[in-house]
Write a protein that holds these residues in place. Structure first.
Motif, PDB file in Angstrom:
ATOM      1  N   GLY A  49      22.175   2.053 -25.996  1.00 39.62           N
ATOM      2  CA  GLY A  49      23.234   2.748 -25.273  1.00 39.62           C
ATOM      3  C   GLY A  49      24.580   2.625 -25.972  1.00 39.62           C
ATOM      4  N   GLU A  50      24.871   1.433 -26.457  1.00 34.83           N
ATOM      5  CA  GLU A  50      26.124   1.229 -27.191  1.00 34.83           C
ATOM      6  C   GLU A  50      26.120   2.018 -28.502  1.00 34.83           C
ATOM      7  N   ARG A  51      24.965   2.078 -29.174  1.00 34.92           N
ATOM      8  CA  ARG A  51      24.847   2.851 -30.416  1.00 34.92           C
ATOM      9  C   ARG A  51      25.105   4.334 -30.153  1.00 34.92           C
ATOM     10  N   LEU A  52      24.699   4.806 -28.983  1.00 36.01           N
ATOM     11  CA  LEU A  52      24.904   6.204 -28.619  1.00 36.01           C
ATOM     12  C   LEU A  52      26.346   6.491 -28.201  1.00 36.01           C
ATOM     13  N   GLY A  53      27.163   5.445 -28.075  1.00 38.62           N
ATOM     14  CA  GLY A  53      28.570   5.647 -27.780  1.00 38.62           C
ATOM     15  C   GLY A  53      28.997   5.359 -26.351  1.00 38.62           C
ATOM     16  N   ARG A  55       0.810  -1.224   0.000  1.00 42.31           N
ATOM     17  CA  ARG A  55       0.000   0.000   0.000  1.00 42.31           C
ATOM     18  C   ARG A  55       0.840   1.269   0.000  1.00 42.31           C
ATOM     19  N   GLN A  56       2.099   1.202   0.409  1.00 46.85           N
ATOM     20  CA  GLN A  56       2.941   2.390   0.485  1.00 46.85           C
ATOM     21  C   GLN A  56       3.789   2.605  -0.768  1.00 46.85           C
ATOM     22  N   ARG A  57       3.764   1.689  -1.694  1.00 46.92           N
ATOM     23  CA  ARG A  57       4.540   1.815  -2.925  1.00 46.92           C
ATOM     24  C   ARG A  57       3.603   1.963  -4.116  1.00 46.92           C
ATOM     25  N   MET A  58       4.144   2.528  -5.163  1.00 47.20           N
ATOM     26  CA  MET A  58       3.352   2.618  -6.393  1.00 47.20           C
ATOM     27  C   MET A  58       3.117   1.218  -6.940  1.00 47.20           C
ATOM     28  N   LYS A  59       2.003   1.071  -7.632  1.00 45.67           N
ATOM     29  CA  LYS A  59       1.705  -0.222  -8.235  1.00 45.67           C
ATOM     30  C   LYS A  59       2.612  -0.442  -9.441  1.00 45.67           C
ATOM     31  N   VAL A  60       2.994  -1.687  -9.666  1.00 49.81           N
ATOM     32  CA  VAL A  60       3.788  -2.039 -10.839  1.00 49.81           C
ATOM     33  C   VAL A  60       2.857  -1.986 -12.041  1.00 49.81           C
ATOM     34  N   SER A  61       3.186  -1.145 -13.015  1.00 47.11           N
ATOM     35  CA  SER A  61       2.312  -1.012 -14.189  1.00 47.11           C
ATOM     36  C   SER A  61       2.595  -2.101 -15.226  1.00 47.11           C
ATOM     37  N   ARG A  62       3.843  -2.554 -15.282  1.00 49.49           N
ATOM     38  CA  ARG A  62       4.193  -3.650 -16.187  1.00 49.49           C
ATOM     39  C   ARG A  62       5.565  -4.177 -15.802  1.00 49.49           C
ATOM     40  N   TYR A  63       5.841  -5.399 -16.200  1.00 51.31           N
ATOM     41  CA  TYR A  63       7.156  -5.986 -16.021  1.00 51.31           C
ATOM     42  C   TYR A  63       7.860  -5.947 -17.373  1.00 51.31           C
ATOM     43  N   VAL A  64       9.108  -5.535 -17.360  1.00 49.42           N
ATOM     44  CA  VAL A  64       9.867  -5.373 -18.601  1.00 49.42           C
ATOM     45  C   VAL A  64      10.456  -6.718 -19.009  1.00 49.42           C
ATOM     46  N   PRO A  65      10.193  -7.156 -20.245  1.00 53.09           N
ATOM     47  CA  PRO A  65      10.738  -8.438 -20.699  1.00 53.09           C
ATOM     48  C   PRO A  65      12.241  -8.333 -20.982  1.00 53.09           C
ATOM     49  N   PRO A  66      12.967  -9.451 -20.895  1.00 51.81           N
ATOM     50  CA  PRO A  66      14.418  -9.443 -21.123  1.00 51.81           C
ATOM     51  C   PRO A  66      14.822  -8.830 -22.465  1.00 51.81           C
ATOM     52  N   GLU A  67      14.016  -9.030 -23.500  1.00 57.41           N
ATOM     53  CA  GLU A  67      14.349  -8.499 -24.821  1.00 57.41           C
ATOM     54  C   GLU A  67      14.413  -6.964 -24.808  1.00 57.41           C
ATOM     55  N   GLU A  68      13.596  -6.348 -23.980  1.00 55.85           N
ATOM     56  CA  GLU A  68      13.603  -4.887 -23.903  1.00 55.85           C
ATOM     57  C   GLU A  68      14.899  -4.394 -23.248  1.00 55.85           C
ATOM     58  N   PHE A  69      15.367  -5.112 -22.238  1.00 53.89           N
ATOM     59  CA  PHE A  69      16.653  -4.747 -21.629  1.00 53.89           C
ATOM     60  C   PHE A  69      17.769  -4.858 -22.665  1.00 53.89           C
ATOM     61  N   ASP A  70      17.725  -5.902 -23.473  1.00 53.96           N
ATOM     62  CA  ASP A  70      18.724  -6.069 -24.530  1.00 53.96           C
ATOM     63  C   ASP A  70      18.674  -4.900 -25.514  1.00 53.96           C
ATOM     64  N   ALA A  71      17.468  -4.469 -25.854  1.00 54.97           N
ATOM     65  CA  ALA A  71      17.315  -3.350 -26.787  1.00 54.97           C
ATOM     66  C   ALA A  71      17.898  -2.068 -26.200  1.00 54.97           C
ATOM     67  N   TRP A  72      17.716  -1.851 -24.901  1.00 58.25           N
ATOM     68  CA  TRP A  72      18.282  -0.649 -24.263  1.00 58.25           C
ATOM     69  C   TRP A  72      19.802  -0.716 -24.229  1.00 58.25           C
ATOM     70  N   ARG A  73      20.343  -1.919 -24.038  1.00 63.42           N
ATOM     71  CA  ARG A  73      21.805  -2.079 -24.063  1.00 63.42           C
ATOM     72  C   ARG A  73      22.341  -1.710 -25.440  1.00 63.42           C
ATOM     73  N   VAL A  74      21.711  -2.242 -26.483  1.00 64.03           N
ATOM     74  CA  VAL A  74      22.139  -1.959 -27.850  1.00 64.03           C
ATOM     75  C   VAL A  74      22.031  -0.456 -28.137  1.00 64.03           C
TER      76      VAL A  74
END
Length: 65
Positions: free
Chosen positions: A28-32, A7-26
């Motif tokens: 970040g690397e593309r940005l240098g 009750r004291q924390r915000m509700k989780v709106s969604r769980y991020v799938p592993p593929e999305e983490f991979d996309a963010w890594r790529v």
């Protein structure tokens, strides 16, 4: 980081799938960024110094090879 909802924390709106983490890594690397740690249990400071130095050493070895 995922915290157990209560009750004291915000509700989780969604769980991020592993593929999305991979996309963010790529992206970040593309940005240098020299190292990107992207995953469900990664904090902004997650072993940052250790991985940064390891990546710098590896990239320098590759540049001299």
């Amino acid at each position: 980081q995922y915290l157990q909802p209560d009750r004291q924390r915000m509700k989780v709106s969604r769980y991020v799938p592993p593929e999305e983490f991979d996309a963010w890594r790529v992206e970040g690397e593309r940005l240098g960024f020299k190292y990107v740690a992207s995953g469900p249990f990664v904090r902004s400071s997650y072993r940052a110094g250790e991985f940064y130095l390891k990546n710098i050493v590896q990239s320098r070895k590759g540049a001299t090879a």
